[in-house]
Design an enzyme around this catalytic site. Structure first.
Site, PDB file in Angstrom:
ATOM      1  N   SER A 272      41.451 -31.894  24.737  1.00 11.16           N
ATOM      2  CA  SER A 272      41.316 -30.448  24.558  1.00 11.16           C
ATOM      3  C   SER A 272      42.059 -29.717  25.675  1.00 11.16           C
ATOM      4  O   SER A 272      43.264 -29.905  25.834  1.00 11.16           O
ATOM      5  CB  SER A 272      39.829 -30.079  24.507  1.00 11.16           C
ATOM      6  OG  SER A 272      39.651 -28.746  24.079  1.00 11.16           O
TER       7      SER A 272
ATOM      8  N   GLU B 167      39.930 -29.756  13.494  1.00  8.44           N
ATOM      9  CA  GLU B 167      39.902 -29.177  14.833  1.00  8.44           C
ATOM     10  C   GLU B 167      39.269 -27.783  14.887  1.00  8.44           C
ATOM     11  O   GLU B 167      38.695 -27.398  15.901  1.00  8.44           O
ATOM     12  CB  GLU B 167      41.326 -29.089  15.394  1.00  8.44           C
ATOM     13  CG  GLU B 167      42.014 -30.419  15.629  1.00  8.44           C
ATOM     14  CD  GLU B 167      41.583 -31.101  16.920  1.00  8.44           C
ATOM     15  OE1 GLU B 167      40.640 -30.615  17.563  1.00  8.44           O
ATOM     16  OE2 GLU B 167      42.200 -32.126  17.263  1.00  8.44           O
TER      17      GLU B 167
ATOM     18  N   HIS C  33      36.518 -31.202  16.385  1.00  6.40           N
ATOM     19  CA  HIS C  33      37.173 -31.233  17.685  1.00  6.40           C
ATOM     20  C   HIS C  33      36.298 -31.977  18.692  1.00  6.40           C
ATOM     21  O   HIS C  33      35.116 -31.692  18.842  1.00  6.40           O
ATOM     22  CB  HIS C  33      37.399 -29.786  18.165  1.00  6.40           C
ATOM     23  CG  HIS C  33      38.048 -29.680  19.505  1.00  6.40           C
ATOM     24  ND1 HIS C  33      39.395 -29.871  19.687  1.00  6.40           N
ATOM     25  CD2 HIS C  33      37.547 -29.376  20.729  1.00  6.40           C
ATOM     26  CE1 HIS C  33      39.703 -29.687  20.967  1.00  6.40           C
ATOM     27  NE2 HIS C  33      38.596 -29.394  21.622  1.00  6.40           N
TER      28      HIS C  33
END
Length: 557
Positions: free
Chosen positions: A240, A366, A476
């Site tokens: 991330s 995501e 995610h």
């Protein structure tokens, strides 16, 4: 709107699993023995846990407090007295979350995520620039082991090294016969680390969080040999915001690595569609006003003198990642004219990127986790208004029309992908999730690949695991289960890559991960079920992502 009837169990169990895994490595260190290393001639005492040794909370820069607040990190002087390194240092100040008012399953997910997983990053302090090293107990100063440097994620607003102690990775590398040294560092976050304005630009202090990471990498070059590491064999790895950070180190200083690393691993992150650092002026002006610095002739210097609590409260009033504007973050890296000399995606386009081998990949869904704050957006007109005035201000009506064509309201085409009419908590939820996931995570990765393929060795993956999770799907961060915590396939690939710059094993039963090339866009896909890995092509939603990239090049954050 489809009625969601799935039980709460799978989602809650998933987040509880991440919490337990994140905490378990910390709790294991309760029964330890002492271990030592020599730094600058002084003794640093860590702990031994089984086959690994941990050295935690080592200062790598002077505390960024007082007049050093909002300044480039200053290296620590030579260590001149022995000290203990047996506990993680405090996390850097975290952005306060304002959780949207939700109902039902979305509220369960938000509560588990915000109040569960990220509680482990506390306590926090402005004096937070510490580094951690986990090494095989057998490693000596002459071992010259490859080094894996972890950069945690959290939207540049939250996170800390205490969630990821790295012992499991080092233990796994030993069992594989490919031992590595693991390193992680804290870095300044939110307004403390990513203050953005013309004042910041003129002072040359942009992207302090990235500069902290860079200083930690310099510390690795100077000291890692004492722990058995080889400073010429450093791989930087993140997820991330951590993955975005890895990508930005690859394009910083015109692509000059300064010899700080030789490879990169990016989980859900690539050079993002951000613009000039002055785009953050509105947030700077807000905290200047809220701290009483508006009347100062030098507002930046005034902010250095403001009491910590006052400054933290002012920063906390700015939008967090859970706010309505979602992934249009208030605090994040931007082009500062020094560390990042242009918009990151332009730098990629210009070829100003380190020619190092890298692994990059995404989770399939995501955008789902970041779309709960927009559940009140339920009609076509509201979606158009949200895109034009909140998510991507500056877009024209014609561009919004094109975006709507590429990402239609048909819930069967939205994210979680490949789930048909399921998971449509509102008529627009899956559509918004698709746009956010592609625009911020998937399309930037494609842009990176388009501009680097043929110039360096690349391996690409897609995680489609946990599709059973209601509303969020292969969300995610879900690939962390496969890479960081459980010692599964992706972790083994990353360890091999760190050691020999190739993730594939050489055994007869080892699954071979083929390289990516523009003419042959191979992608390793992780699946649930009896067949856990397959090789496919990274060509899905190509027109949509091409459009998003061209759009964000014109209207960066």
């Amino acid at each position: 709107m489809t009625q969601i009837k799935a039980p709460l169990g799978p989602t809650k169990m998933f987040f509880q699993l991440l919490i337990v895994l994140a905490l378990s490595t910390v709790l294991i260190s309760a029964t330890t023995a002492a271990s030592t290393v020599q730094l600058d001639g002084v003794t640093v005492t860590g702990t031994s846990v089984g086959s690994v040794q941990q050295f935690l909370g080592i200062p790598f820069a002077r505390p960024p407090v007082g007049n050093l607040r909002f300044r480039l990190p200053q290296p620590v002087p030579a260590y001149n007295r022995s000290f203990s390194a047996t506990a993680f240092g405090p996390s850097c100040p975290q952005q306060k979350f304002v959780i949207p008012v939700l109902k039902g399953l979305p509220q369960v997910i938000a509560d588990d995520l915000i109040n569960g997983i990220y509680s482990v990053v506390t306590p926090s302090s402005e004096d937070c620039l510490t580094i951690n090293v986990v090494k095989p107990a057998s490693a000596t100063t002459s071992s010259k082991l490859p080094v894996l440097v972890w950069i945690y994620g959290g939207g540049f607003e939250f996170g800390g090294t205490s969630t990821y102690d790295g012992s499991g990775i080092v233990e796994r590398s030993i069992r594989m016969g490919s031992p590595v040294v693991f390193v992680s560092m804290n870095y300044r976050l939110t307004g403390f680390g990513f203050l953005a304005s013309k004042e910041v630009k003129n002072a040359g202090i942009g992207n302090l969080g990235l500069q902290d990471q860079r200083q930690a990498l310099r510390w690795v070059q100077k000291y890692i040999a004492a722990f058995g590491g080889d400073p010429t064999k450093v791989t930087i790895w993140g997820e991330s915001a951590g993955a975005i950070s890895v990508s930005l180190h690859m394009i910083a200083n015109g692509g000059n690595t300064e010899g700080l690393f030789r490879a990169g691993v990016m989980q859900s992150g690539a050079p993002i569609p951000v613009g000039d650092i002055e785009n953050g002026q509105v947030y700077y002006d807000s905290i200047v006003a809220d701290t009483g610095c508006s009347g100062s002739a030098d507002t930046l210097q005034c902010l250095r003198t403001v009491p910590y609590g006052t400054l933290k409260a002012a920063i906390d009033k700015t939008p967090s990642i859970s706010a309505y504007q979602a992934l249009r973050l208030a605090w994040l890296p931007r082009a500062d004219g020094v560390f990042l000399t242009d918009h990151p995606q332009r730098l990629v386009q210009q070829g100003k990127i380190a020619p190092v081998p890298f692994i990059t990949g995404n989770c399939d869904d995501e955008g789902t986790l970041f779309s709960f704050s927009t559940l009140n957006v339920t009609t076509e007109s509201e979606v158009r208004d949200y895109v034009k005035n909140t998510f991507l201000p500056g877009t024209t009506d014609a561009q919004v029309d094109q975006l709507a064509t590429h990402y239609p309201a048909d819930i069967t085409q939205g994210s979680p992908f490949d789930t048909g009419i399921l998971n449509a908590v509102t008529p627009q939820f899956k559509r918004i999730a698709a746009v956010q996931g592609d625009g911020v995570f998937q399309a930037p990765r494609r842009w990176l690949l388009k501009n680097t393929s043929g110039k360096q060795d690349i391996w690409v993956y897609l995680s489609k695991r946990f599709k059973i999770l209601p509303l969020v799907g292969s969300l995610h961060g879900s690939d962390l289960v496969n890479s960081f915590f459980l010692g599964q396939e992706l972790q083994d690939y990353i360890i091999r890559f760190t050691v020999k710059l190739d993730p594939s094993g050489t055994g007869l039963l080892d699954f071979k991960w083929p390289k990516y090339a523009t003419g042959n866009p191979n992608q390793l896909i992780f699946l649930d079920g009896l067949i856990p890995q397959i090789v496919g092509k990274d060509t899905y939603r190509q027109p949509q992502m091409d459009f998003l990239t061209q759009l964000t090049l014109q209207v960066p954050v």
